[in-house]
Motif scaffolding. Structure first.
Motif, mmCIF file in Angstrom:
data_model
loop_
_atom_site.group_PDB
_atom_site.id
_atom_site.type_symbol
_atom_site.label_atom_id
_atom_site.label_comp_id
_atom_site.label_asym_id
_atom_site.label_seq_id
_atom_site.Cartn_x
_atom_site.Cartn_y
_atom_site.Cartn_z
ATOM 1 N N ILE A 1 12.349 -7.964 -3.066
ATOM 2 C CA ILE A 1 11.824 -6.606 -3.172
ATOM 3 C C ILE A 1 10.299 -6.657 -3.239
ATOM 4 O O ILE A 1 9.733 -7.437 -4.013
ATOM 5 N N VAL A 2 9.649 -5.831 -2.453
ATOM 6 C CA VAL A 2 8.200 -5.677 -2.521
ATOM 7 C C VAL A 2 7.890 -4.198 -2.749
ATOM 8 O O VAL A 2 8.381 -3.342 -2.011
ATOM 9 N N ILE A 3 7.120 -3.916 -3.771
ATOM 10 C CA ILE A 3 6.653 -2.557 -4.055
ATOM 11 C C ILE A 3 5.140 -2.582 -3.872
ATOM 12 O O ILE A 3 4.429 -3.244 -4.624
ATOM 13 N N VAL A 4 4.640 -1.890 -2.856
ATOM 14 C CA VAL A 4 3.228 -2.010 -2.505
ATOM 15 C C VAL A 4 2.599 -0.629 -2.323
ATOM 16 O O VAL A 4 3.183 0.264 -1.711
ATOM 17 N N ARG A 5 1.406 -0.462 -2.873
ATOM 18 C CA ARG A 5 0.681 0.804 -2.739
ATOM 19 C C ARG A 5 0.245 0.995 -1.292
ATOM 20 O O ARG A 5 -0.220 0.059 -0.641
ATOM 21 N N GLU A 6 0.392 2.189 -0.789
ATOM 22 C CA GLU A 6 0.196 2.451 0.634
ATOM 23 C C GLU A 6 -1.199 2.096 1.133
ATOM 24 O O GLU A 6 -1.358 1.641 2.271
ATOM 25 N N ASP A 7 -2.224 2.294 0.305
ATOM 26 C CA ASP A 7 -3.583 2.023 0.781
ATOM 27 C C ASP A 7 -3.860 0.538 0.969
ATOM 28 O O ASP A 7 -4.872 0.169 1.575
ATOM 29 N N LEU A 8 -2.952 -0.326 0.488
ATOM 30 C CA LEU A 8 -3.112 -1.769 0.666
ATOM 31 C C LEU A 8 -2.417 -2.269 1.932
ATOM 32 O O LEU A 8 -2.538 -3.439 2.280
ATOM 33 N N ASN B 1 10.754 4.726 -11.658
ATOM 34 C CA ASN B 1 9.872 5.882 -11.482
ATOM 35 C C ASN B 1 8.707 5.523 -10.566
ATOM 36 O O ASN B 1 7.529 5.741 -10.881
ATOM 37 N N ILE B 2 9.031 4.983 -9.409
ATOM 38 C CA ILE B 2 8.018 4.511 -8.452
ATOM 39 C C ILE B 2 7.373 5.714 -7.764
ATOM 40 O O ILE B 2 8.065 6.544 -7.168
ATOM 41 N N PRO B 3 6.048 5.829 -7.839
ATOM 42 C CA PRO B 3 5.369 6.979 -7.223
ATOM 43 C C PRO B 3 5.571 7.030 -5.716
ATOM 44 O O PRO B 3 5.865 6.016 -5.063
ATOM 45 N N THR B 4 5.380 8.200 -5.147
ATOM 46 C CA THR B 4 5.625 8.395 -3.714
ATOM 47 C C THR B 4 4.605 7.666 -2.841
ATOM 48 O O THR B 4 4.872 7.447 -1.650
ATOM 49 N N ASN B 5 3.447 7.293 -3.400
ATOM 50 C CA ASN B 5 2.453 6.586 -2.587
ATOM 51 C C ASN B 5 2.646 5.081 -2.626
ATOM 52 O O ASN B 5 1.730 4.307 -2.317
ATOM 53 N N TYR B 6 3.834 4.643 -3.006
ATOM 54 C CA TYR B 6 4.205 3.228 -2.955
ATOM 55 C C TYR B 6 5.388 3.059 -2.023
ATOM 56 O O TYR B 6 6.354 3.836 -2.075
ATOM 57 N N LYS B 7 5.318 2.046 -1.173
ATOM 58 C CA LYS B 7 6.425 1.705 -0.290
ATOM 59 C C LYS B 7 7.293 0.632 -0.945
ATOM 60 O O LYS B 7 6.788 -0.264 -1.623
ATOM 61 N N ILE B 8 8.597 0.730 -0.733
ATOM 62 C CA ILE B 8 9.525 -0.324 -1.154
ATOM 63 C C ILE B 8 9.994 -1.047 0.103
ATOM 64 O O ILE B 8 10.566 -0.431 1.010
ATOM 65 N N LEU B 9 9.743 -2.343 0.155
ATOM 66 C CA LEU B 9 10.155 -3.159 1.297
ATOM 67 C C LEU B 9 11.225 -4.140 0.845
ATOM 68 O O LEU B 9 11.151 -4.690 -0.258
#
Length: 366
Positions: free
Chosen positions: A203-210, A60-68
């Motif tokens: 896998i990297v899950i990172v908040r967009e503002d970072l 349930n990863i929010p839309t403001n997080y990128k998955i790399l």
């Protein structure tokens, strides 16, 4: 039959291996292997996007997080986290509770000031209560490892930060084994080779503002902004590993999702810890009970004088019964059973049975 209790690269679900095998020469009717597909082709793109979509759904990863989807393993992320986040203040907090977080902190010392928030120890057996931590209010982030594969220490809480400092977590060895609230984290990373796929993709899950605050010297291959802008396709990704990982995500969904994995993890780890606790000291686990890992169970056998002989005897017995890679990490010795998602309850019961029988047959030697 072989049961692979390796700490990583670890067992993959048999269903997944069979599906990959069936498609190895002619993947989904394309006439070529997944390993031969261009990473920019529509055929590969389908697998890539499905893997990302299923992972987003599972957690349930929010839309403001990128998955790399990156390369370099967890060790590569020890540096990447610094390159992308530490430049904000030049300081970072590290909660060292095991061998891997210690290595991450040592890596970070090359790129800025590292504040160790808990005292150094000779052996890692617990997670100090957060009210004892010495956090730096100027830190760019707070870093911890959720599960230490070598030492068998797993956090029983998510650190609560109230000053807006991002929380960074290495979840390599317990990723998708229990639910997490992604919103509590600034960044999560995980090497695939424990719970979700073959070695080669991280896998990297990172908040967009970072994203976008990287140091000028950041290599392109570790640059979150460049990778996010290019959908992890800045360079050739490990296509086969991503394909298999996508199959694992679907396998998890078919088997109860993360909730199903959580239930199995609790059942499996309890089987082994119960044998240890009921052995009257024949088996011993050094880790404090509240933070004993559900993924990696380290234990010793017998007294100090006879421990080596008994452990060698146990490992030989286990191999005769098809149970392999139970030897502990070279830095700590002993025995270690890794109970990742693909290990079944039945396979764990076989190990528990062996441990019980070995105890009954050898307790007089202790």
């Amino acid at each position: 039959m072989v049961i692979n209790f390796a700490a990583g690269p670890a067992k993959l679900p048999e269903e997944v291996l069979k599906e990959a095998q069936a498609n190895l020469l002619n993947c989904n009717g394309t006439g070529i292997s997944i390993m031969e597909m261009s990473h920019r082709s529509p055929n590969y793109g389908v697998f890539h996007e499905l893997a990302l979509r299923d992972l987003r759904e599972l957690l349930n990863i929010p839309t403001n997080y990128k998955i790399l989807l990156l390369q370099g393993g967890g060790t590569g992320q020890f540096a990447a986290v610094c390159f992308n986040l530490m430049g904000r203040t030049g300081v970072a907090d590290y909660v060292v509770t095991g061998s891997w977080s210690a290595k991450a902190a040592k890596e970070a010392e090359q790129y800025g000031k590292v504040n160790l928030v808990v005292p150094k120890v000779q052996k890692y057996t617990t997670v100090p209560s957060q009210d004892t931590w010495k956090l730096d209010p100027n830190a760019s982030y707070v870093y911890y490892c959720d599960n230490e594969t070598v030492d068998g220490v797993e956090f029983d809480f998510v650190p609560a930060l109230t000053n807006g400092v991002p929380l960074v977590c290495d979840m390599s060895s317990n990723f998708l084994s229990r639910p997490i609230d992604v919103k509590k984290f600034g960044l999560i990373f995980a090497g695939a080779q424990k719970n979700v796929g073959p070695a080669g993709v991280t896998i990297v899950i990172v908040r967009e503002d970072l994203i976008g605050h990287h140091m000028k010297v950041t290599p392109s291959i570790l640059n979150f902004e460049q990778m996010a802008r290019n959908d992890s396709l800045l360079n050739t990704p490990p296509t086969f590993c991503i394909y298999v990982m996508g199959l694992v995500f679907k396998w998890i969904k078919r088997n109860g999702g993360v909730a199903g994995m959580t239930k199995n993890a609790a059942t499996k780890s309890k089987l082994i810890y119960d044998v240890i606790e009921k052995s009257n000291g024949f088996y011993s686990c050094p880790v404090e009970k509240r933070v004993r890992s559900r993924m990696n169970v380290p234990f010793r056998i017998g007294s100090v004088e006879g421990v080596d002989a008994l452990e060698k005897k146990f490992l030989a017995k286990a191999e005769c019964q098809g149970m392999i890679q139970l030897k502990g990490h070279r830095s700590v010795g002993g025995i270690r059973a890794s109970l990742y998602n693909a290990i079944t309850v039945d396979e764990t019961e076989q190990l528990a049975k062996l441990m019980t029988e070995f105890f009954q047959n050898n307790k007089t030697q202790n």
